[in-house]
Design a protein around this motif. Structure first.
Motif, PDB file in Angstrom:
ATOM      1  N   LEU A  49      20.708  48.252  17.295  1.00 43.35           N
ATOM      2  CA  LEU A  49      21.227  49.427  17.135  1.00 43.35           C
ATOM      3  C   LEU A  49      20.641  50.548  17.646  1.00 43.35           C
ATOM      4  O   LEU A  49      21.223  51.437  17.904  1.00 43.35           O
ATOM      5  CB  LEU A  49      20.954  49.721  15.444  1.00 43.35           C
ATOM      6  N   LEU A  50      19.439  50.686  17.864  1.00 42.99           N
ATOM      7  CA  LEU A  50      18.799  51.899  18.350  1.00 42.99           C
ATOM      8  C   LEU A  50      19.215  51.785  19.777  1.00 42.99           C
ATOM      9  O   LEU A  50      19.542  52.986  20.336  1.00 42.99           O
ATOM     10  CB  LEU A  50      17.302  51.573  18.288  1.00 42.99           C
ATOM     11  N   VAL A  51      19.056  50.723  20.614  1.00 44.76           N
ATOM     12  CA  VAL A  51      19.525  50.681  22.297  1.00 44.76           C
ATOM     13  C   VAL A  51      21.297  51.059  22.190  1.00 44.76           C
ATOM     14  O   VAL A  51      21.508  52.100  23.115  1.00 44.76           O
ATOM     15  CB  VAL A  51      19.525  49.533  22.694  1.00 44.76           C
ATOM     16  N   ARG A  52      22.104  50.602  21.287  1.00 44.13           N
ATOM     17  CA  ARG A  52      23.357  50.911  21.310  1.00 44.13           C
ATOM     18  C   ARG A  52      23.829  52.285  21.000  1.00 44.13           C
ATOM     19  O   ARG A  52      24.859  52.677  21.449  1.00 44.13           O
ATOM     20  CB  ARG A  52      24.165  49.820  20.890  1.00 44.13           C
ATOM     21  N   SER A  53      23.043  52.996  20.231  1.00 47.49           N
ATOM     22  CA  SER A  53      23.051  54.413  19.797  1.00 47.49           C
ATOM     23  C   SER A  53      22.714  55.316  20.523  1.00 47.49           C
ATOM     24  O   SER A  53      22.755  56.487  20.345  1.00 47.49           O
ATOM     25  CB  SER A  53      22.834  54.342  18.283  1.00 47.49           C
ATOM     26  N   SER A  54      21.986  54.968  21.542  1.00 46.54           N
ATOM     27  CA  SER A  54      21.234  55.903  22.765  1.00 46.54           C
ATOM     28  C   SER A  54      21.777  55.979  23.814  1.00 46.54           C
ATOM     29  O   SER A  54      22.237  54.863  24.380  1.00 46.54           O
ATOM     30  CB  SER A  54      19.606  55.312  22.792  1.00 46.54           C
ATOM     31  N   ASP A  55      21.803  57.102  24.381  1.00 45.29           N
ATOM     32  CA  ASP A  55      22.476  57.344  25.815  1.00 45.29           C
ATOM     33  C   ASP A  55      21.252  57.118  26.893  1.00 45.29           C
ATOM     34  O   ASP A  55      21.702  56.570  27.980  1.00 45.29           O
ATOM     35  CB  ASP A  55      22.760  58.748  26.100  1.00 45.29           C
ATOM     36  N   ALA A  56      20.221  56.672  26.402  1.00 45.60           N
ATOM     37  CA  ALA A  56      19.152  56.567  27.614  1.00 45.60           C
ATOM     38  C   ALA A  56      17.604  56.311  26.438  1.00 45.60           C
ATOM     39  O   ALA A  56      17.600  56.548  25.420  1.00 45.60           O
ATOM     40  CB  ALA A  56      18.719  57.637  28.422  1.00 45.60           C
ATOM     41  N   LEU A  57      16.851  55.323  26.962  1.00 47.30           N
ATOM     42  CA  LEU A  57      15.377  55.158  26.332  1.00 47.30           C
ATOM     43  C   LEU A  57      14.248  55.738  27.123  1.00 47.30           C
ATOM     44  O   LEU A  57      14.386  55.679  28.263  1.00 47.30           O
ATOM     45  CB  LEU A  57      15.238  53.452  26.139  1.00 47.30           C
ATOM     46  N   VAL A  58      13.284  56.400  26.364  1.00 45.61           N
ATOM     47  CA  VAL A  58      12.168  56.660  26.761  1.00 45.61           C
ATOM     48  C   VAL A  58      10.901  55.507  26.417  1.00 45.61           C
ATOM     49  O   VAL A  58      10.920  55.664  25.050  1.00 45.61           O
ATOM     50  CB  VAL A  58      11.625  57.986  26.719  1.00 45.61           C
ATOM     51  N   VAL A  59      10.514  54.839  27.229  1.00 46.64           N
ATOM     52  CA  VAL A  59       9.451  53.892  26.745  1.00 46.64           C
ATOM     53  C   VAL A  59       8.037  54.295  27.059  1.00 46.64           C
ATOM     54  O   VAL A  59       7.785  55.178  27.947  1.00 46.64           O
ATOM     55  CB  VAL A  59       9.640  52.668  27.658  1.00 46.64           C
TER      56      VAL A  59
ATOM     57  N   ILE B 153       6.792  55.457  30.439  1.00 49.03           N
ATOM     58  CA  ILE B 153       5.440  56.173  30.770  1.00 49.03           C
ATOM     59  C   ILE B 153       4.407  55.093  30.107  1.00 49.03           C
ATOM     60  O   ILE B 153       4.406  55.035  28.955  1.00 49.03           O
ATOM     61  CB  ILE B 153       5.475  57.394  30.114  1.00 49.03           C
ATOM     62  N   GLY B 154       3.626  54.498  31.210  1.00 47.13           N
ATOM     63  CA  GLY B 154       2.627  53.847  30.876  1.00 47.13           C
ATOM     64  C   GLY B 154       3.103  52.530  30.171  1.00 47.13           C
ATOM     65  O   GLY B 154       2.500  51.970  29.677  1.00 47.13           O
ATOM     66  N   GLY B 155       4.180  51.952  30.493  1.00 46.01           N
ATOM     67  CA  GLY B 155       4.598  50.908  29.544  1.00 46.01           C
ATOM     68  C   GLY B 155       4.332  49.451  30.621  1.00 46.01           C
ATOM     69  O   GLY B 155       3.782  49.619  31.844  1.00 46.01           O
ATOM     70  N   TRP B 156       4.684  48.403  29.993  1.00 46.74           N
ATOM     71  CA  TRP B 156       4.338  47.070  30.699  1.00 46.74           C
ATOM     72  C   TRP B 156       5.299  47.279  31.974  1.00 46.74           C
ATOM     73  O   TRP B 156       6.506  47.772  31.997  1.00 46.74           O
ATOM     74  CB  TRP B 156       4.809  45.996  29.977  1.00 46.74           C
ATOM     75  N   LYS B 157       4.792  46.549  33.070  1.00 46.98           N
ATOM     76  CA  LYS B 157       5.787  46.587  34.196  1.00 46.98           C
ATOM     77  C   LYS B 157       6.541  45.409  34.279  1.00 46.98           C
ATOM     78  O   LYS B 157       6.341  44.185  33.993  1.00 46.98           O
ATOM     79  CB  LYS B 157       4.556  46.110  35.652  1.00 46.98           C
TER      80      LYS B 157
ATOM     81  N   SER C 192       4.717  61.151  33.878  1.00 46.17           N
ATOM     82  CA  SER C 192       4.451  62.142  32.759  1.00 46.17           C
ATOM     83  C   SER C 192       5.606  62.254  31.736  1.00 46.17           C
ATOM     84  O   SER C 192       6.758  61.933  32.158  1.00 46.17           O
ATOM     85  CB  SER C 192       4.077  63.386  33.426  1.00 46.17           C
ATOM     86  N   PRO C 193       5.364  62.766  30.791  1.00 38.25           N
ATOM     87  CA  PRO C 193       6.458  63.265  29.886  1.00 38.25           C
ATOM     88  C   PRO C 193       7.518  64.213  30.450  1.00 38.25           C
ATOM     89  O   PRO C 193       8.823  63.917  30.532  1.00 38.25           O
ATOM     90  CB  PRO C 193       5.846  63.995  28.570  1.00 38.25           C
ATOM     91  N   GLU C 194       7.027  65.241  31.250  1.00 32.73           N
ATOM     92  CA  GLU C 194       7.873  66.055  32.114  1.00 32.73           C
ATOM     93  C   GLU C 194       8.713  65.398  33.053  1.00 32.73           C
ATOM     94  O   GLU C 194      10.021  65.503  33.227  1.00 32.73           O
ATOM     95  CB  GLU C 194       7.048  67.162  32.615  1.00 32.73           C
ATOM     96  N   GLU C 195       8.233  64.584  33.804  1.00 32.47           N
ATOM     97  CA  GLU C 195       8.984  63.531  34.707  1.00 32.47           C
ATOM     98  C   GLU C 195      10.047  62.959  33.976  1.00 32.47           C
ATOM     99  O   GLU C 195      11.141  62.746  34.530  1.00 32.47           O
ATOM    100  CB  GLU C 195       8.087  62.761  35.579  1.00 32.47           C
ATOM    101  N   ALA C 196       9.702  62.337  32.970  1.00 32.12           N
ATOM    102  CA  ALA C 196      10.553  61.312  32.082  1.00 32.12           C
ATOM    103  C   ALA C 196      11.965  62.278  31.925  1.00 32.12           C
ATOM    104  O   ALA C 196      12.949  61.786  32.082  1.00 32.12           O
ATOM    105  CB  ALA C 196       9.943  60.895  31.087  1.00 32.12           C
ATOM    106  N   VAL C 197      11.685  63.339  31.247  1.00 32.27           N
ATOM    107  CA  VAL C 197      12.671  64.309  30.773  1.00 32.27           C
ATOM    108  C   VAL C 197      13.459  64.787  31.952  1.00 32.27           C
ATOM    109  O   VAL C 197      14.930  64.908  31.766  1.00 32.27           O
ATOM    110  CB  VAL C 197      12.271  65.415  29.722  1.00 32.27           C
ATOM    111  N   GLU C 198      12.844  64.961  33.146  1.00 30.55           N
ATOM    112  CA  GLU C 198      13.530  65.601  34.087  1.00 30.55           C
ATOM    113  C   GLU C 198      14.593  64.460  34.711  1.00 30.55           C
ATOM    114  O   GLU C 198      15.691  64.824  35.003  1.00 30.55           O
ATOM    115  CB  GLU C 198      12.763  65.991  35.204  1.00 30.55           C
ATOM    116  N   CYS C 199      13.953  63.179  34.616  1.00 34.64           N
ATOM    117  CA  CYS C 199      14.771  61.827  35.198  1.00 34.64           C
ATOM    118  C   CYS C 199      15.931  61.959  34.271  1.00 34.64           C
ATOM    119  O   CYS C 199      17.224  61.650  34.695  1.00 34.64           O
ATOM    120  CB  CYS C 199      14.097  60.880  35.073  1.00 34.64           C
TER     121      CYS C 199
END
Length: 162
Positions: free
Chosen positions: A96-106, A130-134, A145-152
């Motif tokens: 539900l979380l994935v399908r209700s989101s336009d994108a995910l930040v991990v 950000i710092g997730g499993w490869k 960084s958080p800034e880079e994630a949100v810019e993407c």
């Protein structure tokens, strides 16, 4: 009555471990605040760790948060939820979380987080980590960084409406 803001509103899932490290919580809180600054609704699993930190950051920045809770009772939700939905689905709420989101930040990694990443990649939901499993296969954009994630995400979600 049609609300034009409703069509441009973005819902961004922030996912990561419920048992997060202090650094993961710091990063998630910053992500939540930055997303709120872009007027995104922050969607989480509604519990602690990364979920609570992202929700807290969004609320502190004047944003809106949505928690999709695993249990039947909304009292288990963290105190930073604008809307708490008790799904009664346990870990199955990840879909539900994935399908209700336009994108995910991990932020960070856990088995539950891994399932959310897999569902998102499989269904075409953009994933920034950000710092997730490869991940051995493609589909996840690793950032520093958080800034880079949100810019993407801005480039992926908001600019396409401009």
């Amino acid at each position: 009555m049609d609300n034009p803001d409703m069509h441009s509103q973005r819902y961004v899932g922030v996912v990561g471990p419920g048992e997060a490290t202090p650094e993961q919580r710091r990063v998630a809180r910053q992500v939540g605040g930055l997303l709120a600054g872009r007027r995104a609704v922050v969607v989480t699993g509604g519990l602690g760790g990364v979920m609570a930190a992202a929700s807290r950051g969004a609320i502190e920045a004047g944003g809106t948060t949505l928690g999709l809770l695993p249990d039947d009772d909304r009292v288990v939700g963290n105190p930073y939820l604008t809307v708490a939905i008790p799904t009664g689905l346990g870990e199955m709420r990840n879909a539900l979380l994935v399908r209700s989101s336009d994108a995910l930040v991990v932020v960070g990694g856990s088995w539950g987080t891994m399932s959310e990443i897999a569902l998102a990649v499989r269904t075409g939901v953009p994933v920034v980590s950000i710092g997730g499993w490869k991940m051995p296969a493609g589909g996840v954009l690793d950032v520093e960084s958080p800034e880079e994630a949100v810019e993407c995400l801005h480039a992926l979600l908001w600019r396409k409406d401009a």
